[in-house]
Design a protein around this motif. Structure first.
Motif, PDB file in Angstrom:
ATOM      1  N   PHE A  39       0.830  -1.207   0.000  1.00 32.36           N
ATOM      2  CA  PHE A  39       0.000   0.000   0.000  1.00 32.36           C
ATOM      3  C   PHE A  39       0.865   1.257   0.000  1.00 32.36           C
ATOM      4  CE2 PHE A  39      -2.015   3.451   2.337  1.00 32.36           C
ATOM      5  CZ  PHE A  39      -3.121   3.672   1.542  1.00 32.36           C
ATOM      6  N   TYR A  40       1.898   1.272   0.848  1.00 32.72           N
ATOM      7  CA  TYR A  40       2.764   2.452   0.903  1.00 32.72           C
ATOM      8  C   TYR A  40       3.550   2.636  -0.383  1.00 32.72           C
ATOM      9  CZ  TYR A  40       1.601   3.391   5.738  1.00 32.72           C
ATOM     10  OH  TYR A  40       0.926   3.707   6.882  1.00 32.72           O
ATOM     11  N   ALA A  41       3.899   1.560  -1.057  1.00 32.79           N
ATOM     12  CA  ALA A  41       4.563   1.676  -2.352  1.00 32.79           C
ATOM     13  C   ALA A  41       3.616   2.299  -3.374  1.00 32.79           C
ATOM     14  CB  ALA A  41       5.042   0.309  -2.830  1.00 32.79           C
ATOM     15  N   ALA A  42       2.346   1.881  -3.369  1.00 34.67           N
ATOM     16  CA  ALA A  42       1.350   2.475  -4.273  1.00 34.67           C
ATOM     17  C   ALA A  42       1.175   3.962  -3.963  1.00 34.67           C
ATOM     18  CB  ALA A  42       0.023   1.739  -4.153  1.00 34.67           C
ATOM     19  N   ASP A  43       1.160   4.304  -2.690  1.00 33.49           N
ATOM     20  CA  ASP A  43       1.038   5.707  -2.283  1.00 33.49           C
ATOM     21  C   ASP A  43       2.245   6.514  -2.766  1.00 33.49           C
ATOM     22  OD1 ASP A  43      -0.244   7.863  -0.796  1.00 33.49           O
ATOM     23  OD2 ASP A  43       1.428   7.649   0.617  1.00 33.49           O
ATOM     24  N   ALA A  44       3.436   5.945  -2.672  1.00 32.93           N
ATOM     25  CA  ALA A  44       4.638   6.623  -3.161  1.00 32.93           C
ATOM     26  C   ALA A  44       4.553   6.833  -4.672  1.00 32.93           C
ATOM     27  CB  ALA A  44       5.880   5.816  -2.800  1.00 32.93           C
ATOM     28  N   GLY A  45       3.970   5.880  -5.381  1.00 36.33           N
ATOM     29  CA  GLY A  45       3.794   6.031  -6.822  1.00 36.33           C
ATOM     30  C   GLY A  45       2.873   7.197  -7.162  1.00 36.33           C
ATOM     31  N   GLY A 102      10.133   3.138  -9.217  1.00 37.61           N
ATOM     32  CA  GLY A 102      10.219   3.093  -7.759  1.00 37.61           C
ATOM     33  C   GLY A 102      10.404   1.692  -7.231  1.00 37.61           C
ATOM     34  N   VAL A 103      11.619   1.356  -6.852  1.00 38.89           N
ATOM     35  CA  VAL A 103      11.891   0.094  -6.178  1.00 38.89           C
ATOM     36  C   VAL A 103      12.576   0.451  -4.871  1.00 38.89           C
ATOM     37  CG1 VAL A 103      13.083  -2.117  -6.268  1.00 38.89           C
ATOM     38  CG2 VAL A 103      12.104  -1.152  -8.348  1.00 38.89           C
ATOM     39  N   PHE A 104      12.062  -0.075  -3.787  1.00 38.03           N
ATOM     40  CA  PHE A 104      12.542   0.306  -2.469  1.00 38.03           C
ATOM     41  C   PHE A 104      13.477  -0.741  -1.885  1.00 38.03           C
ATOM     42  CE2 PHE A 104       8.440   2.247  -3.251  1.00 38.03           C
ATOM     43  CZ  PHE A 104       8.753   3.580  -3.073  1.00 38.03           C
ATOM     44  N   VAL A 105      14.168  -0.374  -0.832  1.00 40.99           N
ATOM     45  CA  VAL A 105      15.151  -1.246  -0.188  1.00 40.99           C
ATOM     46  C   VAL A 105      14.520  -2.558   0.267  1.00 40.99           C
ATOM     47  CG1 VAL A 105      16.735  -1.443   1.776  1.00 40.99           C
ATOM     48  CG2 VAL A 105      16.538   0.715   0.554  1.00 40.99           C
ATOM     49  N   ASN A 106      13.269  -2.516   0.726  1.00 37.01           N
ATOM     50  CA  ASN A 106      12.609  -3.736   1.220  1.00 37.01           C
ATOM     51  C   ASN A 106      12.061  -4.612   0.098  1.00 37.01           C
ATOM     52  OD1 ASN A 106      10.419  -2.249   0.390  1.00 37.01           O
ATOM     53  ND2 ASN A 106       9.317  -2.382   2.321  1.00 37.01           N
ATOM     54  N   GLY A 107      12.239  -4.200  -1.146  1.00 32.17           N
ATOM     55  CA  GLY A 107      11.775  -4.988  -2.275  1.00 32.17           C
ATOM     56  C   GLY A 107      10.420  -4.558  -2.805  1.00 32.17           C
ATOM     57  N   ALA A 108       9.750  -3.636  -2.125  1.00 27.11           N
ATOM     58  CA  ALA A 108       8.466  -3.123  -2.603  1.00 27.11           C
ATOM     59  C   ALA A 108       8.711  -2.266  -3.851  1.00 27.11           C
ATOM     60  CB  ALA A 108       7.778  -2.310  -1.518  1.00 27.11           C
ATOM     61  N   ALA A 109       7.711  -2.193  -4.715  1.00 25.32           N
ATOM     62  CA  ALA A 109       7.842  -1.419  -5.948  1.00 25.32           C
ATOM     63  C   ALA A 109       6.477  -0.862  -6.334  1.00 25.32           C
ATOM     64  CB  ALA A 109       8.377  -2.301  -7.063  1.00 25.32           C
ATOM     65  N   TYR A 110       6.492   0.121  -7.250  1.00 28.44           N
ATOM     66  CA  TYR A 110       5.222   0.640  -7.757  1.00 28.44           C
ATOM     67  C   TYR A 110       5.258   0.728  -9.274  1.00 28.44           C
ATOM     68  CZ  TYR A 110       7.583   5.233  -7.835  1.00 28.44           C
ATOM     69  OH  TYR A 110       8.453   6.264  -8.054  1.00 28.44           O
ATOM     70  N   ASP A 111       4.066   0.712  -9.843  1.00 26.90           N
ATOM     71  CA  ASP A 111       3.867   0.834 -11.279  1.00 26.90           C
ATOM     72  C   ASP A 111       2.741   1.837 -11.461  1.00 26.90           C
ATOM     73  OD1 ASP A 111       4.066   0.358 -14.022  1.00 26.90           O
ATOM     74  OD2 ASP A 111       2.626  -1.289 -13.941  1.00 26.90           O
ATOM     75  N   VAL A 112       2.968   2.909 -12.222  1.00 25.98           N
ATOM     76  CA  VAL A 112       1.997   3.998 -12.336  1.00 25.98           C
ATOM     77  C   VAL A 112       1.535   4.167 -13.770  1.00 25.98           C
ATOM     78  CG1 VAL A 112       1.639   6.483 -12.022  1.00 25.98           C
ATOM     79  CG2 VAL A 112       2.981   5.200 -10.359  1.00 25.98           C
ATOM     80  N   THR A 120      -0.069   0.963  -8.661  1.00 32.02           N
ATOM     81  CA  THR A 120      -0.115  -0.370  -8.079  1.00 32.02           C
ATOM     82  C   THR A 120       1.197  -0.615  -7.344  1.00 32.02           C
ATOM     83  OG1 THR A 120      -1.488  -1.147  -9.905  1.00 32.02           O
ATOM     84  CG2 THR A 120      -0.424  -2.826  -8.545  1.00 32.02           C
ATOM     85  N   GLY A 121       1.087  -0.829  -6.039  1.00 32.80           N
ATOM     86  CA  GLY A 121       2.256  -1.153  -5.235  1.00 32.80           C
ATOM     87  C   GLY A 121       2.316  -2.648  -5.027  1.00 32.80           C
ATOM     88  N   SER A 122       3.514  -3.199  -5.077  1.00 29.55           N
ATOM     89  CA  SER A 122       3.655  -4.638  -4.876  1.00 29.55           C
ATOM     90  C   SER A 122       4.754  -4.913  -3.860  1.00 29.55           C
ATOM     91  CB  SER A 122       3.969  -5.336  -6.189  1.00 29.55           C
ATOM     92  OG  SER A 122       5.156  -4.820  -6.750  1.00 29.55           O
TER      93      SER A 122
END
Length: 121
Positions: A49-55, A75-85, A107-109
């Motif tokens: 969810f936070y990855a989607a919000d960052a997107g 957007g790919v984060f240190v914890n492996g989360a990512a977003y697609d906008v 979409t955050g994954s």
């Protein structure tokens, strides 16, 4: 009644009671394990969810900078989360024609789970 007959009835009664208690215990453990698994999934949905919000925030920033790129996933984060906008105009794709300016679909994954946020801007 004979003593052997009473002992047999007591044994059968004790067997039925212990079988009932075992069945109840197994049912309750199944419910508890299911709840624990769902709680673990909730913990994994939060980073998605936070990855989607960052997107969404990144899309808004790009729009303010007049960067008109409509699809991005940088957007790919240190914890492996990512977003697609995806940025869409009214009437295109899933963006309703009644929206004034644009729609942002992010979409955050995280792991195998995903969360999607839609924003009208």
């Amino acid at each position: 009644m004979s003593s052997n007959s009473q002992k047999g009835q007591i044994f059968i009664m004790a067997l039925l009671v212990s079988a009932s208690i075992t069945a109840i215990a197994l049912g309750m453990s199944s419910i508890i394990l299911s709840g624990a698994q769902q709680a673990g999934d909730v913990g994994r949905y939060v980073p998605a969810f936070y990855a989607a919000d960052a997107g969404v925030e990144r899309a808004l920033y790009r729009l303010r900078q007049n960067d008109n790129q409509v699809n991005f996933n940088d957007g790919v984060f240190v914890n492996g989360a990512a977003y697609d906008v995806i940025i869409s105009t009214p009437g295109n794709g899933e963006c309703p024609a009644s929206i004034v300016n644009i729609c942002i679909f992010s979409t955050g994954s995280f792991d195998v789970l995903s969360r999607r946020i839609q924003v009208s801007y």
